[in-house]
Design a protein around this motif. Sequence first.
Motif, PDB file in Angstrom:
ATOM      1  N   HIS A  24      48.904  17.042  20.027  1.00 41.89           N
ATOM      2  CA  HIS A  24      48.692  18.194  20.454  1.00 41.89           C
ATOM      3  C   HIS A  24      49.439  18.380  22.272  1.00 41.89           C
ATOM      4  N   HIS A  56      52.224  21.603  24.286  1.00 40.16           N
ATOM      5  CA  HIS A  56      53.173  22.984  24.152  1.00 40.16           C
ATOM      6  C   HIS A  56      54.349  22.121  25.033  1.00 40.16           C
ATOM      7  N   PRO A 101      51.787  23.147  18.265  1.00 40.02           N
ATOM      8  CA  PRO A 101      50.674  23.977  17.983  1.00 40.02           C
ATOM      9  C   PRO A 101      51.158  25.385  18.261  1.00 40.02           C
ATOM     10  N   HIS A 108      39.949  20.489  20.096  1.00 39.15           N
ATOM     11  CA  HIS A 108      39.672  20.294  22.349  1.00 39.15           C
ATOM     12  C   HIS A 108      38.053  20.578  21.847  1.00 39.15           C
ATOM     13  N   ASP A 133      46.979  19.032  25.638  1.00 37.09           N
ATOM     14  CA  ASP A 133      46.998  20.206  25.141  1.00 37.09           C
ATOM     15  C   ASP A 133      48.006  20.168  26.459  1.00 37.09           C
TER      16      ASP A 133
END
Length: 319
Positions: free
Chosen positions: A22, A24, A67, A199, A256
Amino acid sequence: MPSVETVQGPVEDSELGLTLVHEHVRFRDEAVAAEWPARYDDQLEFDAALVAVNAAKQRGVRSIVDPTAMFGGRDVGFMKRVADATGVRIIACTGIYSYDYLPHYFENRDIDVMADHFVEDIEVGVQGTDIKAAFLKCAADAPGVTEHVEKIHRAVARASLQTGASIMAHSMPAVATGPRQVEIFEEEGVDPAKIQIAHCGDTDEIDYIEGLLARGVYVGLDRYGLEMYLPMDRRNATAAELLRRGHAERLMISQDFCATIDWFPPEAEEMFETSGAIRNWSMTLVFDEVVPALREMGAMDDASYDTIFVENPRRWLTA
Ligand SMILES: [Zn+2]
């Protein structure tokens, strides 16, 4: 052997290797970026993505699951440029990242029409390319599982049933969205082995997390560095306890991290660091600080490291 779609085409699942599940490579409010492109520095964003991904590569990362969905500025062309420049595979998704808002376009069309858009991304290609989405994304946050959020979840579930693609759902433990999200997927008939509730590591209520694990889904301990939601020591204590209780095969550990994100003005990052809202947030934090801490606590060994960073992402993507 099952294969997994990446922005550079399909690869055998055994090729995925060490995977961050996860992260970005870029995150944007896509309507703003579309309307005022001159406010964005593509080169600066690209360079930041290369720095982040190359740092992860140096820690042995071979694949990154990104994602970024609709409203996050998903751009598979950008992802492919990053993958080509770094040699790290990037795995893209389809879906809608919304906490409630739904465009009139989808508001006035039914669930199956929305699902059909996702299926096209998975079977034909994304944004006019032949790059295929490998999994589905949806979200529930502070407003809870609203009518629109439920619609997106059901469309994601139906696209999963049609294509076999797995699902990642952003959740918010503070308002306990996870159980209802899983329930919707179950109502639609999705195998829990295809579901990842992201999360969950934002809480250290073990009972809440075990309640989700009992349904057979994967849970994400995937926001290391975002101290504003939960500091690292409490995240680690939770991860260690879940590992001790034998849940290694359903845990995902990631950060994340957004190599760039436009949600805040440039000066905010330093302010977040200074105030302790974020700390050492990066694409390598889990390798630099988390894994060593979990090993020190006796909660992680080579086998569970491999389970979490190699096997779980592979098993979830190909379920
Ligand atoms: Zn994310």
